[in-house]
Design a protein around this motif. Sequence first.
Motif, PDB file in Angstrom:
ATOM      1  N   HIS A  87       0.860  -1.180   0.000  1.00 23.17           N
ATOM      2  CA  HIS A  87       0.000   0.000   0.000  1.00 23.17           C
ATOM      3  C   HIS A  87       0.896   1.229   0.000  1.00 23.17           C
ATOM      4  O   HIS A  87       1.774   1.363   0.856  1.00 23.17           O
ATOM      5  CB  HIS A  87      -0.904   0.008   1.233  1.00 23.17           C
ATOM      6  N   ASP A  88       0.691   2.124  -0.956  1.00 23.75           N
ATOM      7  CA  ASP A  88       1.512   3.318  -1.054  1.00 23.75           C
ATOM      8  C   ASP A  88       1.252   4.267   0.118  1.00 23.75           C
ATOM      9  O   ASP A  88       0.107   4.461   0.540  1.00 23.75           O
ATOM     10  CB  ASP A  88       1.234   4.064  -2.363  1.00 23.75           C
ATOM     11  N   VAL A  89       2.335   4.846   0.629  1.00 24.40           N
ATOM     12  CA  VAL A  89       2.241   5.886   1.645  1.00 24.40           C
ATOM     13  C   VAL A  89       2.334   7.221   0.919  1.00 24.40           C
ATOM     14  O   VAL A  89       3.283   7.468   0.171  1.00 24.40           O
ATOM     15  CB  VAL A  89       3.376   5.752   2.669  1.00 24.40           C
ATOM     16  N   PRO A  90       1.347   8.097   1.081  1.00 26.53           N
ATOM     17  CA  PRO A  90       1.357   9.362   0.349  1.00 26.53           C
ATOM     18  C   PRO A  90       2.576  10.221   0.686  1.00 26.53           C
ATOM     19  O   PRO A  90       3.105  10.141   1.805  1.00 26.53           O
ATOM     20  CB  PRO A  90       0.070  10.057   0.803  1.00 26.53           C
ATOM     21  N   PRO A  91       3.021  11.046  -0.245  1.00 23.09           N
ATOM     22  CA  PRO A  91       4.120  11.980   0.060  1.00 23.09           C
ATOM     23  C   PRO A  91       3.761  12.846   1.266  1.00 23.09           C
ATOM     24  O   PRO A  91       2.606  13.225   1.462  1.00 23.09           O
ATOM     25  CB  PRO A  91       4.224  12.827  -1.218  1.00 23.09           C
ATOM     26  N   GLY A  92       4.762  13.140   2.063  1.00 18.75           N
ATOM     27  CA  GLY A  92       4.546  13.978   3.243  1.00 18.75           C
ATOM     28  C   GLY A  92       4.067  13.222   4.463  1.00 18.75           C
ATOM     29  O   GLY A  92       3.850  13.816   5.514  1.00 18.75           O
ATOM     30  N   LYS A  93       3.907  11.914   4.341  1.00 21.30           N
ATOM     31  CA  LYS A  93       3.405  11.094   5.441  1.00 21.30           C
ATOM     32  C   LYS A  93       4.474  10.112   5.907  1.00 21.30           C
ATOM     33  O   LYS A  93       5.440   9.828   5.198  1.00 21.30           O
ATOM     34  CB  LYS A  93       2.164  10.302   5.004  1.00 21.30           C
ATOM     35  N   VAL A  94       4.282   9.588   7.114  1.00 18.82           N
ATOM     36  CA  VAL A  94       5.078   8.464   7.602  1.00 18.82           C
ATOM     37  C   VAL A  94       4.107   7.360   7.982  1.00 18.82           C
ATOM     38  O   VAL A  94       2.988   7.620   8.438  1.00 18.82           O
ATOM     39  CB  VAL A  94       5.964   8.828   8.822  1.00 18.82           C
ATOM     40  N   ALA A  95       4.531   6.123   7.777  1.00 15.02           N
ATOM     41  CA  ALA A  95       3.730   4.964   8.151  1.00 15.02           C
ATOM     42  C   ALA A  95       4.504   4.137   9.153  1.00 15.02           C
ATOM     43  O   ALA A  95       5.729   4.021   9.071  1.00 15.02           O
ATOM     44  CB  ALA A  95       3.392   4.133   6.915  1.00 15.02           C
ATOM     45  N   THR A  96       3.806   3.577  10.086  1.00 16.23           N
ATOM     46  CA  THR A  96       4.448   2.755  11.112  1.00 16.23           C
ATOM     47  C   THR A  96       3.535   1.602  11.497  1.00 16.23           C
ATOM     48  O   THR A  96       2.309   1.729  11.416  1.00 16.23           O
ATOM     49  CB  THR A  96       4.792   3.606  12.354  1.00 16.23           C
ATOM     50  N   VAL A  97       4.143   0.502  11.863  1.00 19.68           N
ATOM     51  CA  VAL A  97       3.400  -0.632  12.427  1.00 19.68           C
ATOM     52  C   VAL A  97       3.441  -0.494  13.942  1.00 19.68           C
ATOM     53  O   VAL A  97       4.518  -0.398  14.535  1.00 19.68           O
ATOM     54  CB  VAL A  97       4.000  -1.979  11.985  1.00 19.68           C
ATOM     55  N   VAL A  98       2.259  -0.446  14.545  1.00 18.95           N
ATOM     56  CA  VAL A  98       2.117  -0.260  15.986  1.00 18.95           C
ATOM     57  C   VAL A  98       1.777  -1.604  16.623  1.00 18.95           C
ATOM     58  O   VAL A  98       0.838  -2.275  16.183  1.00 18.95           O
ATOM     59  CB  VAL A  98       1.006   0.765  16.308  1.00 18.95           C
ATOM     60  N   THR A  99       2.537  -1.991  17.637  1.00 21.58           N
ATOM     61  CA  THR A  99       2.258  -3.216  18.387  1.00 21.58           C
ATOM     62  C   THR A  99       1.729  -2.842  19.764  1.00 21.58           C
ATOM     63  O   THR A  99       2.377  -2.108  20.506  1.00 21.58           O
ATOM     64  CB  THR A  99       3.525  -4.081  18.536  1.00 21.58           C
ATOM     65  N   HIS A 100       0.535  -3.343  20.081  1.00 20.13           N
ATOM     66  CA  HIS A 100      -0.088  -3.124  21.389  1.00 20.13           C
ATOM     67  C   HIS A 100       0.213  -4.315  22.287  1.00 20.13           C
ATOM     68  O   HIS A 100       0.115  -5.465  21.847  1.00 20.13           O
ATOM     69  CB  HIS A 100      -1.603  -2.961  21.233  1.00 20.13           C
ATOM     70  N   LEU A 101       0.575  -4.027  23.527  1.00 18.68           N
ATOM     71  CA  LEU A 101       0.906  -5.078  24.489  1.00 18.68           C
ATOM     72  C   LEU A 101       0.133  -4.846  25.776  1.00 18.68           C
ATOM     73  O   LEU A 101      -0.298  -3.725  26.067  1.00 18.68           O
ATOM     74  CB  LEU A 101       2.402  -5.084  24.798  1.00 18.68           C
ATOM     75  N   GLU A 102      -0.019  -5.927  26.549  1.00 23.51           N
ATOM     76  CA  GLU A 102      -0.663  -5.794  27.842  1.00 23.51           C
ATOM     77  C   GLU A 102      -0.038  -6.743  28.855  1.00 23.51           C
ATOM     78  O   GLU A 102       0.597  -7.735  28.503  1.00 23.51           O
ATOM     79  CB  GLU A 102      -2.170  -6.051  27.749  1.00 23.51           C
ATOM     80  N   MET A 103      -0.267  -6.419  30.124  1.00 20.97           N
ATOM     81  CA  MET A 103       0.130  -7.236  31.266  1.00 20.97           C
ATOM     82  C   MET A 103      -1.132  -7.382  32.107  1.00 20.97           C
ATOM     83  O   MET A 103      -1.744  -6.375  32.471  1.00 20.97           O
ATOM     84  CB  MET A 103       1.237  -6.493  32.029  1.00 20.97           C
ATOM     85  N   THR A 104      -1.540  -8.605  32.388  1.00 26.85           N
ATOM     86  CA  THR A 104      -2.795  -8.812  33.126  1.00 26.85           C
ATOM     87  C   THR A 104      -2.580  -9.237  34.574  1.00 26.85           C
ATOM     88  O   THR A 104      -3.550  -9.460  35.301  1.00 26.85           O
ATOM     89  CB  THR A 104      -3.682  -9.848  32.403  1.00 26.85           C
ATOM     90  N   ALA A 105      -1.346  -9.365  34.991  1.00 26.93           N
ATOM     91  CA  ALA A 105      -1.001  -9.593  36.397  1.00 26.93           C
ATOM     92  C   ALA A 105       0.372  -8.982  36.613  1.00 26.93           C
ATOM     93  O   ALA A 105       1.195  -8.941  35.692  1.00 26.93           O
ATOM     94  CB  ALA A 105      -0.984 -11.085  36.722  1.00 26.93           C
ATOM     95  N   GLN A 106       0.613  -8.515  37.803  1.00 26.19           N
ATOM     96  CA  GLN A 106       1.864  -7.804  38.066  1.00 26.19           C
ATOM     97  C   GLN A 106       3.075  -8.703  37.829  1.00 26.19           C
ATOM     98  O   GLN A 106       3.189  -9.776  38.415  1.00 26.19           O
ATOM     99  CB  GLN A 106       1.880  -7.261  39.498  1.00 26.19           C
ATOM    100  N   ALA A 107       3.970  -8.266  36.971  1.00 27.08           N
ATOM    101  CA  ALA A 107       5.203  -9.002  36.694  1.00 27.08           C
ATOM    102  C   ALA A 107       6.200  -8.765  37.813  1.00 27.08           C
ATOM    103  O   ALA A 107       6.224  -7.701  38.443  1.00 27.08           O
ATOM    104  CB  ALA A 107       5.796  -8.560  35.365  1.00 27.08           C
TER     105      ALA A 107
END
Length: 198
Positions: free
Chosen positions: A7-27
């Motif tokens: 997929h082309d990224v338009p001029p003047g833009k930046v594209a990034t892959v965002v990874t969401h993480l979670e912790m469900t009990a205290q490490a």
Amino acid sequence: MLADGFHDVPPGKVATVVTHLEMTAQAAPRPVPEPESITLDRVATPDLDWYRDLFQRVGGQDWLWFSRLNMNDAELSAILNAPEVELYALMAGDHSAGLVELDFRDRDTCELAFFGVTPDLIGAGAGRFMMNHAIARAWSRPIRRFTVHTCTLDSPAALPFYRRSGFVPIRQQVEIADDPRLTGKLPRDSGRHIPIFD
């Protein structure tokens, strides 16, 4: 939903892959020597110029952090001064060198909204020291999830660091935004690992 393929990224833009993480009990805290002459201090009423300066020194030059730079004073102040937001600065003497921002505004959740150290402290254990405190502080409240996200504009060490700290990846997104080097929010030589298309 994006279809398979390029997929082309338009001029003047930046594209990034965002990874969401979670912790469900205290490490469990990760072993780290207590850094000498360094403290993690709560900043109850941050000066906006101070905050923007620290934000850029931690993530602007090398990693293209720009979201908070797009906010005007009222927008930024509303977040940083919200009673459910806790801001901590890693202090080396009287010099701020790290940032921990905990956001409890969503019920049952704490978001590690921003986290990082200045380039001179990378690899010195300051990140582990800060993360141990962030985890303890987040879980001192009655939450069910501690979340964070990182992206390909960040240091490549960020995602493995979060996983070692106890976070688990739960989803990915693609984000497209105006390139902050072309809008004047960051110097043109920032984030040299990301090409500019103008």
